[in-house]
Design an enzyme around this catalytic site. Structure first.
Site, PDB file in Angstrom:
ATOM      1  N   HIS B 225      43.221  42.443  32.417  1.00 34.13           N
ATOM      2  CA  HIS B 225      42.505  41.326  33.024  1.00 34.13           C
ATOM      3  C   HIS B 225      43.316  40.038  32.938  1.00 34.13           C
ATOM      4  O   HIS B 225      43.370  39.258  33.873  1.00 34.13           O
ATOM      5  CB  HIS B 225      41.155  41.153  32.318  1.00 34.13           C
ATOM      6  CG  HIS B 225      40.276  40.128  32.943  1.00 34.13           C
ATOM      7  ND1 HIS B 225      39.335  40.436  33.896  1.00 34.13           N
ATOM      8  CD2 HIS B 225      40.198  38.801  32.765  1.00 34.13           C
ATOM      9  CE1 HIS B 225      38.720  39.340  34.271  1.00 34.13           C
ATOM     10  NE2 HIS B 225      39.226  38.323  33.594  1.00 34.13           N
ATOM     11  N   HIS B 288      33.860  40.208  39.443  1.00 33.10           N
ATOM     12  CA  HIS B 288      33.088  40.392  38.215  1.00 33.10           C
ATOM     13  C   HIS B 288      32.373  41.735  38.322  1.00 33.10           C
ATOM     14  O   HIS B 288      31.152  41.809  38.326  1.00 33.10           O
ATOM     15  CB  HIS B 288      32.105  39.233  38.014  1.00 33.10           C
ATOM     16  CG  HIS B 288      32.138  38.686  36.619  1.00 33.10           C
ATOM     17  ND1 HIS B 288      31.055  38.144  35.988  1.00 33.10           N
ATOM     18  CD2 HIS B 288      33.146  38.605  35.725  1.00 33.10           C
ATOM     19  CE1 HIS B 288      31.391  37.740  34.782  1.00 33.10           C
ATOM     20  NE2 HIS B 288      32.649  38.006  34.596  1.00 33.10           N
TER      21      HIS B 288
END
Lengths: 244, 937
Positions: B225, B288
């Site tokens: 990430h 997300h």
């Protein structure tokens, strides 16, 4: 000496259409000061200096404990009867969307008519769409003299005007229904009521957002060449009254 | 006097039907449970240490008597009753606001917690009730519940008040590989063995063991990430060649295009462009996905909050939001869902509500987006959130200087969102929802709005700024301290509740926080006080290139910032490249695959397809009017129910604006990832050019949601897609300015089957609209006008919606049209010249759907008239790239033909009667098309 009156725009954490009202008032000929809860805690007198008062739209305090409710409680604690005093001095007040919800919770609009509230929309959902409004009160200083329908968006989840028949009858007979939805009622409001004024005609509360239609090209049909119903006159009325 | 532990609760009921009830019952029926006919919903508020003498004032705080009733300590009525309450520590705005205002009004109360009561009417079995609770009423990640007994509230202030460990040592030079792997798994570090060994060796060189906080911090910083290992990896393909790291390819493409409007690309929080002196725009899109899968509302909610924070972190004032959502089919059978997966309808309801809640409350128009449905998104819904910001001062980037203070602004720190960066870098399984509970957060848009307000007026008061996203303070301060060093003390940070260990404070992803480097704190602190924003000075940037974190004076982190940022070994990955069949389809082959089509019936079926059908019911949940600057709305046309191609934002008093458009098509990507990338860049370009943007000013964002890159075929598709992106960017001279990849969007069901997302590349295009008077929309304007098709239509049906309708797989994916860039430039000139009445890009469903959409939006009809030699069944439905349908005045048709030559073809005219005559003898009324198109929304 400036001829432009000054509007106090009252905001809470979560108020978010204050900038839009600043533009509308500017085009209508008024200057604005944005007054926060913190400002009022420091010095509540600041609103006494304003010639008109606006409670802008948004989600004050995140709508926790009911839309406009906490803002109303805060204003009651901070302002005491200053808003009533402003009315007695002839100063126009407008509450838009969350500002309308706040004014209703404060009891500034129900006086003399009876209990009223703004409930969840009939469909139970937040709704953003353009509506057509018919100005219908000559008592209300904001709508008097406007004979054409005006058009602007709604953007709310709790805008269903709710009051029993006698209350609505009293509002109607006292010329206090300032705006009605025409060509469709977007939220199930009683008697198509979109906005009402108080007994003096100085205080207007409404769910739709006239501050988002103050320039012709803001109308969705502008690009089809058939725009109409600019809302600037509503603000001009308030400004004219504040200057008087 | 009140007793110390007096607990009371009140029940708040709507006098009219609660708006939640209807949709709840619909959802119960969608679960296949017909034995329930109503569910009454009421809100609970638990209050601790409150006297009965306070009840009446509390009632006046919580209820509107005209709309609601209040009762105290009311036991549930007989029947099936479910009660829920929030888990301690989950953001509880109702309780927080209640406590704040109640105390201000003099009410004596110690604690509050909100909950819900559901009274189920009907005759459900216990198993059905259990299913209803787990699927609809409660999410174990944020709530607990009780069935037919009172729920026991748990207050955050009761949670373990003792700090567990300060600097526990976890790893020494003697730790074995097996122990490393076990440790990595136990603490969910998401590091591979090679990376763990590098950490071990580093600490061996330091001559001491690694502390828990250090290890957690390294795991966050080195997560997929945060560090984009795959995009930086050394990749070898199956033909033996080594490809340039993917991120380097994208950056080099942007550098070589060298567009004059790019101010900053691939640096910091967002891409920055400028079209006019003293005005810059920041643009960013994020995903997300994992959080939205396990808690749809909170995941999407904080996704929006996160990307807005990115723009604030680029020192820009946010002005609009976008979103692209991918869900499983709404009619997917409940009993076929993988274990632990919510039904697509429930995910969609939660995600849309989460996006609406954040955007509407923070006061930003949600202007553009797309909603896609595919079986591939059942277990892995995708949520892309974008934000655009504006600044009216020169864009300056400065690094923190030694001596600057480290200041944290905004929300309080809690246990929310721990390990979000590593969590989002892992494949999910059936238990992910339980173990990753702490990864989910509920946003607080009001706090973030205050951050916008204070920082929007304070650019001169700080030197540099970073938002706390994944990894929290660890990432933000770690990033800012790179090459400088910092020393911070954690114990003074305002916490949501006591009992947080240092590593939890350091890594918490509590939302709505920013870190700034400040030379002089006093003016900034004064501004924060004015806006009611909490801020604290927690340390300073030092200049010694070490990051030292203490807790009550004890060192918990002492790390070389160079190792933290550059110490990670480069990943080595293998890719097997896709080799799709690109043999063009012949007309004969088309007929043998699809048969002879009923054009009218097929058009109606396409209009009803969930991907093409009206999205109005979702769009209207978002405020797209606030700010008064949405000139071309997502909803347009004669009855305000058509869909725009791109949207245009223009300040109400400005003569220019910006356009935003989206391109996405995973179905092409399943077959041919390279052509998919070319096609979706082309689509995003078309969407902005169609509304009047200048094609020479397009800035692009790339957002990849992909499966596990360790699988060589999956990585091969990614390599091919990046290659396609770079080719397209060069063809259009449209640089990428920012991007983000979300990999490992995979799910191992308890069925042992792998569930991965289709390769989903979302391209966002932003461009300058030089003349707001010349913008164009797709709704037909006037009968008598002429319809013109721009571009070439080929028999390319791989990944098309016609293929989907007919369950045809494979085929050739539409090819890139090399003439497109020139065509778009000419189209822009024609638009500026006022020659175009309406313009619509041709995409999903092809010409037939595009014409239908124009007719529906304008409430006008069309007569298609094309020479029979040029028209055949596939002409209607091909999804070839690079095409538009234009509506022009009769007298302009000649000049358009002259401008475009062979590229333009007259295909019909606009008629007043609301009927589309298809040119083959069939026709469709606007009304029947609307019924199909709107029915499925």
């Amino acid at each position: 000496m400036s001829v432009r009156p000054t509007a106090a725009i009252l905001v809470a954490p979560g108020t978010n259409r204050d900038r839009d009202v600043v533009l509308a008032l500017d085009l209508a000929g008024a200057d604005s000061v944005v007054v926060s809860i913190t400002d009022l805690e420091r010095n509540a007198n600041v609103i006494d200096a304003a010639q008109m008062i606006v409670i802008a739209g948004g989600f004050s305090f995140a709508d926790a404990l009911g839309s406009g409710h906490v803002f109303a409680l805060e204003l009651e604690m901070l302002l005491g009867d200053r808003l009533q005093q402003a009315v007695s001095k002839g100063r126009p007040i407008i509450g838009i969307c969350n500002g309308f919800q706040t004014l209703v919770r404060m009891g500034l609009l129900s006086n003399g008519a009876g209990p009223m509230a703004l409930d969840h929309n009939e469909r139970g959902l937040f709704d953003c769409r353009w509506v057509t409004l018919r100005p219908s009160s000559e008592k209300c200083v904001w709508t008097q003299g406007i004979h054409e329908n005006i058009e602007c968006p709604i953007a709310h989840g709790e805008g269903r005007f709710t009051a029993d028949t006698e209350v609505v009858a009293r509002l109607q007979s006292n010329d206090r229904v300032a705006l009605r939805y025409v060509n469709g009622n977007p939220n199930g409001s009683t008697d198509n009521i979109a906005g009402i004024c108080d007994e003096s005609g100085l205080v207007l509360g409404l769910m739709p957002h006239p501050e988002n239609h103050v320039v012709p090209r803001q109308h969705p049909k502008f690009l089809r060449g058939s725009h109409q119903g600019l809302c600037l006159d509503l603000f001009r009325n308030g400004v004219t009254h504040a200057s008087a | 006097m009140i007793s110390q532990s007096s607990l009371h609760f009140l029940t708040l009921r709507a006098r009219a039907e609660d708006p939640r009830q209807k949709s709840l019952v619909q959802n119960v029926h969608a679960l296949g449970i017909s034995s329930v006919h109503a569910i009454k919903v009421s809100d609970l508020l638990f209050l601790r240490d409150v006297g009965t003498d306070q009840f009446s004032i509390i009632e006046s705080i919580v209820a509107e008597p005209l709309l609601q009733t209040v009762s105290w300590n009311e036991a549930p009525q007989a029947g099936d009753v479910v009660e829920t309450s929030l888990i301690a520590g989950v953001t509880d705005p109702v309780a927080n606001e209640f406590l704040r205002i109640a105390r201000k009004m003099g009410v004596r109360v110690n604690d509050a917690l909100s909950g819900c009561r559901y009274e189920i009417e009907g005759d459900p079995t216990p198993a059905e009730i259990d299913l209803i609770v787990r699927k609809l009423l409660a999410n174990p990640v944020i709530e607990h519940w009780a069935i037919n007994e009172p729920v026991q509230p748990t207050f955050a202030s009761d949670s373990a008040a003792s700090v567990s460990t300060v600097g526990e040592y976890l790893l020494t030079h003697e730790t074995t590989d097996a122990e490393l792997q076990a440790l990595g798994k136990e603490r969910a570090l998401a590091l591979d063995i090679e990376e763990l060994r590098v950490v071990r060796d580093h600490y061996a060189n330091e001559g001491r063991p690694a502390r828990d906080v250090e290890l957690e911090m390294i795991a966050q910083t080195w997560s997929e990430h945060c560090s984009h290992k795959t995009f930086r990896a050394r990749i070898t393909t199956d033909d033996g060649s080594v490809v340039e790291p993917l991120i380097a390819q994208l950056r080099r493409t942007t550098d070589e295009i060298d567009a004059p409007f790019v101010v900053s690309s691939f640096v910091g929080n967002a891409g920055i462009v400028s079209y006019e002196d003293n005005i810059t725009f920041a643009v960013k899109a994020e995903t997300h996905n994992h959080p939205s899968a396990i808690e749809p509302f909170g995941g999407a909610n904080t996704g929006v909050g996160g990307v807005i924070r990115d723009v604030i972190g680029a020192s820009h004032q946010p002005i609009a939001c976008t979103n692209i959502l991918c869900f499983g089919p709404s009619d997917f059978p409940v009993n076929e869902l993988p274990e632990g997966v919510f039904h697509p309808q429930q995910i969609r309801a939660g995600v849309v509500a989460g996006i609406a809640d954040y955007g509407n409350k923070i006061g930003l128009p949600t202007i553009a987006g797309a909603v896609l449905y595919d079986n591939g998104y059942i277990a892995n819904p995708l949520v892309y959130a974008g934000c655009i910001g504006i600044a009216h001062e020169p864009y300056v980037v400065e690094q923190p200087q030694p001596g600057d203070r480290v200041v944290v602004l905004g929300g309080r720190t809690g246990r929310d969102g721990l390990r979000g960066a590593t969590f989002s870098s892992m494949t999910m399984d059936a238990t992910t929802g339980d173990v990753a509970g702490a990864s989910v957060q509920i946003g607080d848009p009001i706090v973030e709005k205050l951050l916008i307000d204070v920082l929007g007026r304070s650019r001169h008061l700080y030197r540099s700024i970073t938002d706390c996203g994944a990894g929290g303070l660890s990432s933000a301060i770690g990033e800012m301290a790179e090459g400088v060093g910092a020393r911070v003390e954690l114990s003074g940070l305002p916490l949501k509740y006591p009992g947080l260990a240092p590593w939890e404070i350091w890594l918490s992803e509590a939302q709505e926080r920013m870190v700034v480097a400040v030379a002089d704190t006093a003016p900034l602190f004064a501004a924060c006080e004015q806006y009611g924003v909490e801020c604290i000075d927690i340390g300073e940037f030092t200049g010694d290139e070490r990051l030292v974190v203490t807790y009550e004076g004890t060192t918990v982190v002492d790390i070389d910032t160079n190792f933290l940022h550059d110490g990670r070994p480069q990943r080595r990955l293998s890719a097997v490249m896709p080799r799709p069949d690109r043999t063009p389809m012949s007309a004969e082959a088309f007929i043998s695959v699809f048969g002879t089509l009923d054009i009218a019936a097929t058009t109606l079926r396409l209009l009803a397809h969930p991907n093409i059908a009206s999205k109005e019911s979702i769009i209207r949940r978002y405020d797209h009017e606030i700010g008064g600057a949405t000139l071309v709305r997502p909803i347009i046309g004669a009855n305000n129910d058509g869909h725009a191609d791109g949207v245009v934002l223009a300040d109400p008093l400005s003569s220019s604006g910006i356009a935003v458009g989206i391109g996405v098509n995973p179905w092409l990507g399943i077959i041919d990832a390279e052509r998919m990338a070319l096609a979706v860049v082309d689509e995003a370009m078309r969407n902005v050019v169609a509304v009047g943007a200048d094609p020479r000013t397009v800035a692009l964002l790339d957002n990849f949601s992909w499966g596990d890159p360790q699988r060589p075929t999956t990585l091969g598709e990614l390599v091919a897609a990046v290659d396609g992106c770079c080719q397209a960017a060069r063809a259009f001279s449209a640089p990428f300015v920012s991007g983000k990849d979300s990999l490992n969007n995979e799910y191992f069901g308890s069925d042992n089957q792998r569930h991965a997302v289709p390769p989903t590349l979302v391209i966002t295009a932003m461009a300058h609209v030089p003349g707001v008077d010349a913008v164009v929309t797709p709704d037909l304007k006037q009968s008598g006008n002429v319809l013109i098709l721009l571009g070439r239509t080929l028999c390319e049906f791989g990944g098309s919606h016609l293929a989907m309708l007919n369950a045809v797989t494979g085929g050739v994916v539409p090819s890139f049209d090399t003439k497109a860039p020139q065509r778009y430039q000419k189209l822009h000139e024609a638009i500026l010249n006022g020659e175009i009445e309406s313009c619509h890009d041709v995409s999903e469903g092809g010409i037939a759907v595009a014409i239908a959409e124009m007719a529906m939006a304008g409430r006008l009809g069309v007569e298609i008239s094309v020479a029979s030699s040029l028209i055949n069944d596939w002409w209607y439905f091909s999804e070839s790239c690079g095409r538009f349908i234009l509506e022009v005045k009769h007298e302009s048709a000649a000049s358009i033909r002259e401008r475009f030559g062979e590229d333009a073809q007259i295909i019909g005219r606009v008629v007043a009667e609301q009927v589309v005559s298809l040119g083959n003898g069939q026709s469709l009324t606007v009304e029947e098309m609307l019924t199909s198109w709107q029915g499925a929304s």
